[in-house]
Design a protein around this motif. Structure first.
Motif, PDB file in Angstrom:
ATOM      1  N   SER A 187       0.830  -1.204   0.000  1.00  0.00           N
ATOM      2  CA  SER A 187       0.000   0.000   0.000  1.00  0.00           C
ATOM      3  C   SER A 187       0.869   1.261   0.000  1.00  0.00           C
ATOM      4  CB  SER A 187      -0.963  -0.011   1.187  1.00  0.00           C
ATOM      5  OG  SER A 187      -1.881   1.066   1.100  1.00  0.00           O
ATOM      6  N   ASP A 188       0.646   2.183   0.992  1.00  0.00           N
ATOM      7  CA  ASP A 188       1.320   3.485   0.980  1.00  0.00           C
ATOM      8  C   ASP A 188       2.284   3.663   2.154  1.00  0.00           C
ATOM      9  OD1 ASP A 188       0.181   4.322  -1.334  1.00  0.00           O
ATOM     10  OD2 ASP A 188      -1.129   5.836  -0.454  1.00  0.00           O
ATOM     11  N   ILE A 189       2.903   2.603   2.623  1.00  0.00           N
ATOM     12  CA  ILE A 189       3.860   2.768   3.722  1.00  0.00           C
ATOM     13  C   ILE A 189       5.018   3.660   3.266  1.00  0.00           C
ATOM     14  CG2 ILE A 189       3.290   0.579   4.819  1.00  0.00           C
ATOM     15  CD1 ILE A 189       5.845  -0.587   3.593  1.00  0.00           C
ATOM     16  N   GLU A 190       5.639   4.325   4.230  1.00  0.00           N
ATOM     17  CA  GLU A 190       6.747   5.225   3.935  1.00  0.00           C
ATOM     18  C   GLU A 190       8.005   4.743   4.651  1.00  0.00           C
ATOM     19  OE1 GLU A 190       5.611   9.272   4.522  1.00  0.00           O
ATOM     20  OE2 GLU A 190       3.934   9.138   3.106  1.00  0.00           O
ATOM     21  N   ALA A 191       9.053   5.547   4.580  1.00  0.00           N
ATOM     22  CA  ALA A 191      10.373   5.097   5.036  1.00  0.00           C
ATOM     23  C   ALA A 191      10.359   4.650   6.499  1.00  0.00           C
ATOM     24  CB  ALA A 191      11.401   6.206   4.839  1.00  0.00           C
ATOM     25  N   ARG A 192       9.681   5.395   7.370  1.00  0.00           N
ATOM     26  CA  ARG A 192       9.669   5.022   8.789  1.00  0.00           C
ATOM     27  C   ARG A 192       8.925   3.713   9.022  1.00  0.00           C
ATOM     28  NH1 ARG A 192       5.538   8.841  12.244  1.00  0.00           N
ATOM     29  NH2 ARG A 192       4.545   6.915  12.987  1.00  0.00           N
ATOM     30  N   ASP A 193       7.909   3.440   8.204  1.00  0.00           N
ATOM     31  CA  ASP A 193       7.172   2.182   8.323  1.00  0.00           C
ATOM     32  C   ASP A 193       8.012   1.022   7.794  1.00  0.00           C
ATOM     33  OD1 ASP A 193       4.859   3.796   9.082  1.00  0.00           O
ATOM     34  OD2 ASP A 193       4.758   4.284   6.937  1.00  0.00           O
ATOM     35  N   GLU A 194       8.770   1.282   6.740  1.00  0.00           N
ATOM     36  CA  GLU A 194       9.669   0.245   6.229  1.00  0.00           C
ATOM     37  C   GLU A 194      10.714  -0.113   7.282  1.00  0.00           C
ATOM     38  OE1 GLU A 194       9.342   1.701   1.536  1.00  0.00           O
ATOM     39  OE2 GLU A 194      11.197   1.950   2.645  1.00  0.00           O
ATOM     40  N   GLN A 195      11.217   0.899   7.975  1.00  0.00           N
ATOM     41  CA  GLN A 195      12.193   0.616   9.023  1.00  0.00           C
ATOM     42  C   GLN A 195      11.559  -0.175  10.168  1.00  0.00           C
ATOM     43  OE1 GLN A 195      15.558   1.283   8.848  1.00  0.00           O
ATOM     44  NE2 GLN A 195      15.554  -0.072  10.654  1.00  0.00           N
ATOM     45  N   ALA A 196      10.314   0.167  10.509  1.00  0.00           N
ATOM     46  CA  ALA A 196       9.627  -0.583  11.555  1.00  0.00           C
ATOM     47  C   ALA A 196       9.451  -2.044  11.152  1.00  0.00           C
ATOM     48  CB  ALA A 196       8.274   0.061  11.845  1.00  0.00           C
ATOM     49  N   LEU A 197       9.151  -2.291   9.901  1.00  0.00           N
ATOM     50  CA  LEU A 197       9.029  -3.665   9.424  1.00  0.00           C
ATOM     51  C   LEU A 197      10.368  -4.383   9.466  1.00  0.00           C
ATOM     52  CD1 LEU A 197       6.615  -3.136   6.401  1.00  0.00           C
ATOM     53  CD2 LEU A 197       6.199  -4.663   8.323  1.00  0.00           C
ATOM     54  N   LEU A 198      11.434  -3.677   9.114  1.00  0.00           N
ATOM     55  CA  LEU A 198      12.767  -4.294   9.183  1.00  0.00           C
ATOM     56  C   LEU A 198      13.129  -4.656  10.624  1.00  0.00           C
ATOM     57  CD1 LEU A 198      14.677  -1.985   6.676  1.00  0.00           C
ATOM     58  CD2 LEU A 198      14.171  -4.403   6.353  1.00  0.00           C
ATOM     59  N   ASP A 199      12.767  -3.790  11.555  1.00  0.00           N
ATOM     60  CA  ASP A 199      13.081  -4.060  12.963  1.00  0.00           C
ATOM     61  C   ASP A 199      12.225  -5.181  13.532  1.00  0.00           C
ATOM     62  OD1 ASP A 199      14.874  -1.982  12.824  1.00  0.00           O
ATOM     63  OD2 ASP A 199      13.502  -0.497  13.682  1.00  0.00           O
ATOM     64  N   ARG A 200      10.981  -5.271  13.067  1.00  0.00           N
ATOM     65  CA  ARG A 200      10.039  -6.196  13.692  1.00  0.00           C
ATOM     66  C   ARG A 200       9.973  -7.551  12.994  1.00  0.00           C
ATOM     67  NH1 ARG A 200       5.908  -2.883  13.664  1.00  0.00           N
ATOM     68  NH2 ARG A 200       5.003  -3.643  11.721  1.00  0.00           N
ATOM     69  N   ALA A 201      10.082  -7.577  11.649  1.00  0.00           N
ATOM     70  CA  ALA A 201       9.855  -8.843  10.938  1.00  0.00           C
ATOM     71  C   ALA A 201      10.669  -8.884   9.660  1.00  0.00           C
ATOM     72  CB  ALA A 201       8.371  -8.991  10.641  1.00  0.00           C
ATOM     73  N   ALA A 202      11.972  -8.638   9.747  1.00  0.00           N
ATOM     74  CA  ALA A 202      12.812  -8.595   8.546  1.00  0.00           C
ATOM     75  C   ALA A 202      12.781  -9.911   7.782  1.00  0.00           C
ATOM     76  CB  ALA A 202      14.242  -8.227   8.925  1.00  0.00           C
ATOM     77  N   ALA A 203      12.748 -11.025   8.495  1.00  0.00           N
ATOM     78  CA  ALA A 203      12.784 -12.332   7.840  1.00  0.00           C
ATOM     79  C   ALA A 203      11.498 -12.619   7.062  1.00  0.00           C
ATOM     80  CB  ALA A 203      13.006 -13.426   8.879  1.00  0.00           C
ATOM     81  N   ARG A 204      10.389 -11.985   7.478  1.00  0.00           N
ATOM     82  CA  ARG A 204       9.112 -12.249   6.819  1.00  0.00           C
ATOM     83  C   ARG A 204       8.921 -11.397   5.563  1.00  0.00           C
ATOM     84  NH1 ARG A 204       5.378 -14.664   9.987  1.00  0.00           N
ATOM     85  NH2 ARG A 204       4.466 -15.083   7.949  1.00  0.00           N
ATOM     86  N   LEU A 205       9.833 -10.484   5.305  1.00  0.00           N
ATOM     87  CA  LEU A 205       9.662  -9.578   4.179  1.00  0.00           C
ATOM     88  C   LEU A 205      10.052 -10.186   2.836  1.00  0.00           C
ATOM     89  CD1 LEU A 205      10.968  -6.194   5.665  1.00  0.00           C
ATOM     90  CD2 LEU A 205       8.602  -6.924   5.377  1.00  0.00           C
TER      91      LEU A 205
END
Length: 772
Positions: free
Chosen positions: A666-684
């Motif tokens: 959807s429309d996630i931005e840089a800070r949301d991408e970083q949150a995903l990397l911190d929380r679930a990098a392996a699931r990406l």
């Protein structure tokens, strides 16, 4: 002759299926070769001669269409002048139409005052009064035949490209509109002349005055737009809700200028003139009454068609009536089929792109069926009972005969259509339309009051019928449609013909064609082309998911009703098992209401508090038919500290099966991408990535792209959108992936099967006018 005309039409139709036009030398060769074959073999009466003649006519049809198409393609906007300010002088060429934020009109370009610029002769212009209410600016009213100086910004014709969707580029191409754009709001717009004298402009100004008179007499009436449409062909005056009612009851063909209206009005006037003519001995000696009636009927048909803007359905009727009128005037009987085919030839000679319009096929099919049934069984007896029987047989023939085409083109038909048309056809054709035309000529308000009262009664009847269900099903293949057409002809054979019931057997495949579904364990993911917005349809063996519902285009139009619902209906989707509305922005949620009204929805996941359903948050997961779905963002704690910018709450969904995975962001931005990397990098990590926020500069950080590692990246984006998405530097970051774009490729299909495959609609359905 009949076979030769059909062969010519086949050649014209074949050209419209081509991805590219044949070279000019080849088209000229086909034209000369076909003409020589026709001259040499046209008089041969044996089977070989007739076959060669038919081939020659097909060559002529293909060459004729190719030469006209090539000429039209030359009149185009150079790519280097897209999106640049150009000052032009020209004339408002047709009725302007108001929309939510301004007016839209066809514009004939007379002069280009910007040095070096080259523009098409006719363009479509929008004049916006403001994007938002606080930007609203009063603008002078524009009328047909006025000469203006505008500063405009243009782009080449472009439309959304989706399976079973409306081809806007073909619609523009047929009408000779070779660029679209808008008047620059802050530049000076100057009216140079109040009236430019030219026959077509005079007619358009006349139509504008008549339309104004309708709305002056009935400014707040519910159905005045329908009366205006019946009188002058202004279909834009009818609100979307009323068009929906007409579709539900199967009377859409009556609410625009159709061949039926033109024929009925011409017949009424011809009968009146013939009756009056017989009252004068001097007139009878000058010209027989039948010939006077024929001339009056033809003049009426031609005048009514001009008043209606000479739209394609009216053109077809005028050509057909011209053939019949000439034959009757000369005392010759050409026959029904020959008259219809001569009209077909005239249409294709003047407008070879008419075959692209559904109305072309429906109108000729309806007329052909009426001739077929009429010559077989109508008119054999007299009296009111025979009249009722003939009327019922006609209704049955048209309803049954157009059924296969309606299923192929629209995937639905109204079950109450025969009942609705039984009242609507005589009422609209013999009373409502003639009264509207009479008011157009003699603007006496009581005429319009009475006409609106009649129409109100009809609309009440249609609203009562609209509660009945509409037959909907997946689009049948062309082969099943052709078989169904044979079944229709078989069913409509005269009474006493043996085994007519076999026609029903031929009709059943088109009526009962099953929807294609992926096998268990596989999934199909379709990223639809909705312009500057997002809508993704996910199908498994037995379940359907819709990820976002596309943009809101205007107060009466959105991606839900224009694109998503027709797409789902054509693919046999009867229910949405899960609707994910990622966030509040209208380019993602604008079509939700239309989808909710059209289909039952079992479950709704959303970050929008006002939307009924449950919130989406990281950790939610479910499995359908061997395919796993997981929500990765936002987290549950994000709802406690909801960000002011709705993009940060976008629901991120990962779809995975044994063969691959797709990440919808959807429309996630840089800070949301970083949150995903911190929380679930392996699931990406995924094979296919839906590029965040349409490729804007606020998203797609290098770390996020690296963590996903997608082989393919899809950017859902509108053609030359005002946000300038996607950013070139962002696209460059995806150099390791194959990049797909909906503005360039149309709808993109992802097949998560034993071999991961991606395909685009524009590549599969490429036509020579696309992108031109």
């Amino acid at each position: 002759m009949r076979g030769n005309i059909l062969a010519f039409a086949l050649g014209v139709g074949c050209l419209q299926l081509q991805e590219t036009l044949p070279a000019l030398s080849l088209a000229a060769g086909l034209l000369v070769g076909g003409a020589l074959l026709l001259l040499c073999c046209g008089r041969w009466q044996h089977a070989l001669g007739r076959t060669v003649t038919a081939i020659a006519c097909a060559m002529l049809g293909l060459a004729w269409a190719a030469l006209l198409a090539g000429q039209r393609l030359l009149d185009q906007l150079p790519a280097e002048w897209e999106g640049r300010d150009v000052q032009i002088v020209g004339v408002i060429a047709a009725l302007p139409h108001a929309f939510e934020r301004g007016e839209r009109c066809e514009f004939d370009v007379e002069a280009v005052e910007t040095p070096g610029a080259r523009l098409p002769r006719r363009i479509m212009l929008s004049w916006y009064h403001g994007w938002r209410e606080d930007e609203w600016r009063d603008a002078p009213r524009i009328r047909p035949a006025e000469r203006w100086r505008f500063t405009v910004r243009l782009k080449r014709p472009h439309g959304n490209a989706n399976p079973h969707g409306f081809d806007y580029e073909a619609w523009l191409f047929e009408r000779g509109l070779r660029a679209t754009g808008y008047v620059r709001p802050r530049a000076e717009a100057q009216r140079l002349d109040d009236f430019v004298l030219r026959p077509t402009y005079v007619i358009e100004r006349w139509r504008d005055r008549i339309r104004s008179s309708f709305f002056e007499v009935l400014p707040d009436a519910a159905y005045v737009g329908i009366l205006a449409a019946l009188a002058i062909g202004d279909e834009q005056a009818i609100p979307a809700a009323q068009w929906r009612l007409f579709r539900l009851t199967g009377v859409t063909h009556l609410m625009s200028i159709s061949g039926l209206h033109v024929t009925m009005v011409a017949a009424l006037f011809a009968g009146l003139v013939g009756w009056l003519w017989r009252r004068s001995e001097r007139l009878m000696l000058f010209l027989p009454a039948p010939k006077a009636a024929i001339a009056a009927g033809w003049c009426t048909a031609f005048g009514y068609s001009l008043l209606a803007g000479f739209a394609v359905p009216a053109q077809r009727t005028v050509y057909m009536l011209s053939v019949v009128a000439l034959a009757l005037w000369s005392g010759r009987n050409l026959g029904a089929s020959r008259s219809m085919l001569l009209a077909l030839l005239a249409v294709l000679l003047l407008d070879p792109w008419a075959v692209l319009a559904p109305g072309f096929w429906l109108s000729f099919a309806a007329v052909g069926l009426l001739f077929f049934v009429g010559t077989a069984r109508l008119g054999a007896s007299r009296g009111w009972r025979a009249l009722l029987a003939n009327w019922g047989a006609t209704q049955w023939a048209v309803t049954l005969g157009t059924l296969p085409l309606l299923l192929l083109m629209f995937q639905q038909f109204s079950l109450v259509s025969p009942l609705a048309n039984a009242l609507a056809i005589p009422l609209v054709s013999f009373m409502i339309t003639p009264l509207a035309l009479l008011f157009a000529v003699f603007p006496w308000p009581p005429l319009l009051y009475f006409d609106h009262w009649l129409l109100s009664g009809l609309m009440g009847f249609l609203e009562w019928l609209a509660v009945w269900p509409v037959w909907e099903q997946p689009a049948p293949p062309l082969a099943a449609t052709l078989v169904a057409m044979l079944g229709v002809i078989w069913l409509l054979l005269p009474r006493g013909f043996p085994a007519r019931w076999l026609g029903l057997c031929l009709l059943l495949p088109a009526l009962l064609w099953p929807a294609a579904r992926p096998p268990v364990g596989d999934t199909w993911v379709d990223v639809l082309d909705v312009g500057q917005g997002l809508a993704v349809v996910v199908r498994t063996a037995e379940h359907n998911l819709l990820y976002d519902a596309g943009p809101l285009y205007s107060a009466e139009s959105d991606a839900g009703q224009r694109i998503i619902v027709p797409y789902l209906r054509a693919h046999g989707v009867r229910q949405i098992d899960a609707l994910v509305v990622t966030h509040r922005d209208t380019d993602h949620s604008g079509g939700v209401l239309a989808v909710q009204e059209a289909l039952p929805i079992a479950r709704t996941l959303s970050s929008v508090a006002e939307l009924p359903g449950e919130p989406c948050f990281a950790g939610q997961a479910w499995e359908w038919d061997g395919v796993r779905f997981t929500i990765l963002h936002p987290s549950a704690t994000d709802y406690e500290h909801r960000a002011a910018k709705t993009n940060h709450m976008s629901c991120v969904l990962r779809i995975e099966n044994a063969f691959g995975s797709v990440l919808l962001t959807s429309d996630i931005e840089a800070r949301d991408e970083q949150a995903l990397l911190d929380r679930a990098a392996a699931r990406l990590r995924s094979d296919v990535l839906l590029v965040p926020h349409h490729g804007s500069g606020t998203s797609s950080t290098p770390d996020f792209i690296s963590a996903v590692g997608a082989r393919a990246a899809i950017i859902p984006v509108g053609y030359r959108n005002r946000y300038q998405h996607p950013r070139p530097d962002v696209v460059e970051r995806y150099s390791g992936s194959r990049v797909w774009r909906t503005d360039r490729d149309g709808a993109v299909r992802i097949d998560l099967t034993s071999e991961l495959a991606l395909s685009s609609y524009r590549a599969a359905y490429r036509r020579y006018w696309h992108g031109q």
